[in-house]
Scaffold this active site. Structure first.
Site, PDB file in Angstrom:
ATOM      1  CB  SER A  21      -0.892   0.038   1.247  1.00  0.00           C
ATOM      2  OG  SER A  21      -1.782  -1.031   1.269  1.00  0.00           O
ATOM      3  CB  ALA A  99     -14.957   2.587  -7.950  1.00  0.00           C
ATOM      4  CE1 TYR A 159      -7.758   5.075 -11.031  1.00  0.00           C
ATOM      5  CE2 TYR A 159      -8.379   7.372 -11.313  1.00  0.00           C
ATOM      6  CZ  TYR A 159      -7.846   6.367 -10.540  1.00  0.00           C
ATOM      7  OH  TYR A 159      -7.413   6.635  -9.265  1.00  0.00           O
ATOM      8  CE  LYS A 166      -7.845   8.321  -6.209  1.00  0.00           C
ATOM      9  NZ  LYS A 166      -7.528   8.229  -4.780  1.00  0.00           N
ATOM     10  NE  ARG A 196       3.843  -5.003 -11.138  1.00  0.00           N
ATOM     11  CZ  ARG A 196       3.099  -5.397 -12.167  1.00  0.00           C
ATOM     12  NH1 ARG A 196       1.817  -5.645 -11.994  1.00  0.00           N
ATOM     13  NH2 ARG A 196       3.619  -5.525 -13.373  1.00  0.00           N
ATOM     14  CG  LEU A 198      -5.628  -5.255  -2.542  1.00  0.00           C
ATOM     15  CD1 LEU A 198      -5.037  -6.588  -2.982  1.00  0.00           C
ATOM     16  CD2 LEU A 198      -6.016  -5.308  -1.078  1.00  0.00           C
TER      17      LEU A 198
END
Length: 258
Positions: A21, A99, A159, A166, A196, A198
């Site tokens: 993260s 989302a 996206y 965002k 990279r 999650l």
């Protein structure tokens, strides 16, 4: 002289899912510079992962507190607990976004009303709700940093609704900065490159984006969570005391290219 002035400061870090993260990149750096780090989590599996990551930092002052950003009650309870335990909050790292998978996979025109509301609530409104709950404990001023992405201002394939969320997040940063500046509270966003995580796994075109960053960016490479963590620490620290309402890019310069 400690130019960062973060030693023994109480910083809340929201959004650590695992060691990959972006929020963990920031938290690790904060622990290294001597801050007290309070982690919030939503699901028990995240709590277990945070506790495992903290095994190497047993000598540090930390806490792990449950907080569901989709619930005002949960946010109030969490920050009440943090205030009770730590007294003053000096900073927040807000690295929370979500989302529904179908709203990323389908065409944007097919975004459902519920999916749109959920993405904006989780990814943008949560910053406002968290700031409101933290404010009574930010009695010494402080700094709030949230995480954005280039999809806020450009169309990035796959996206979709997250790009709109965002964009709302970055606008919220500016309005919050204007609101809270007189209280000595600064609010900024970091627009990170392709990393990279999650969350990134949920974006269908992510692998393609990774290669594009390497080819196109001025530095000819991707960024990483450590570089984003370093900039987060700068924005939380006194080094950036004159900076608020900004979106700072940590993306190897990718966003400047045509």
């Amino acid at each position: 002289m400690d130019v960062l002035n973060l030693k023994d400061k109480n910083i809340v870090v929201m959004g650590v899912a695992n060691e990959r993260s972006i929020a963990w990149g920031a938290a690790k750096k904060l622990l290294e510079v001597g801050a007290n780090v309070i982690f919030t989590y939503r699901k028990d599996r995240s709590k277990a992962k945070i506790e495992k990551l903290l095994e190497d930092y047993k000598e540090k002052k930390t806490a792990v507190i449950q907080c569901d950003v989709n619930s005002d009650e949960s946010i109030q309870t969490a920050f009440g607990q943090i205030g009770e335990q730590f007294g003053v909050i000096h900073g927040i790292v807000h690295s929370v976004a979500f989302a529904h998978a179908e709203d990323l996979k389908n065409r944007f025109v097919e975004t459902s009303r519920e999916g749109f509301a959920f993405a904006l609530d989780t990814s943008a409104y949560s910053l406002i709700a968290v700031t409101r709950a933290a404010r009574p404990f930010m009695t010494e001023g402080g700094s709030i940093v949230t995480m954005s992405y280039l999809g806020a201002e450009r169309v990035l394939e796959g996206y979709n609704v997250m790009g709109v969320a965002k964009a709302a997040l970055e606008a919220s940063v500016r309005y919050l900065a204007a609101d809270l500046g007189k209280e000595g509270i600064r609010v900024n966003a970091i627009s990170a490159g392709a990393i990279r995580t999650l969350a990134a796994k949920g974006v269908p075109s992510f692998n393609e984006a990774l290669h594009r960053y390497e080819e196109v960016s001025p530095l000819k490479r991707n960024t990483n969570k450590e570089e984003v963590g370093d900039m987060t620490v700068v924005l939380l620290s006194d080094l950036s005391r004159g900076v608020t309402g900004e979106t700072v890019y940590v993306d190897s310069g990718y966003h400047i290219m045509g």
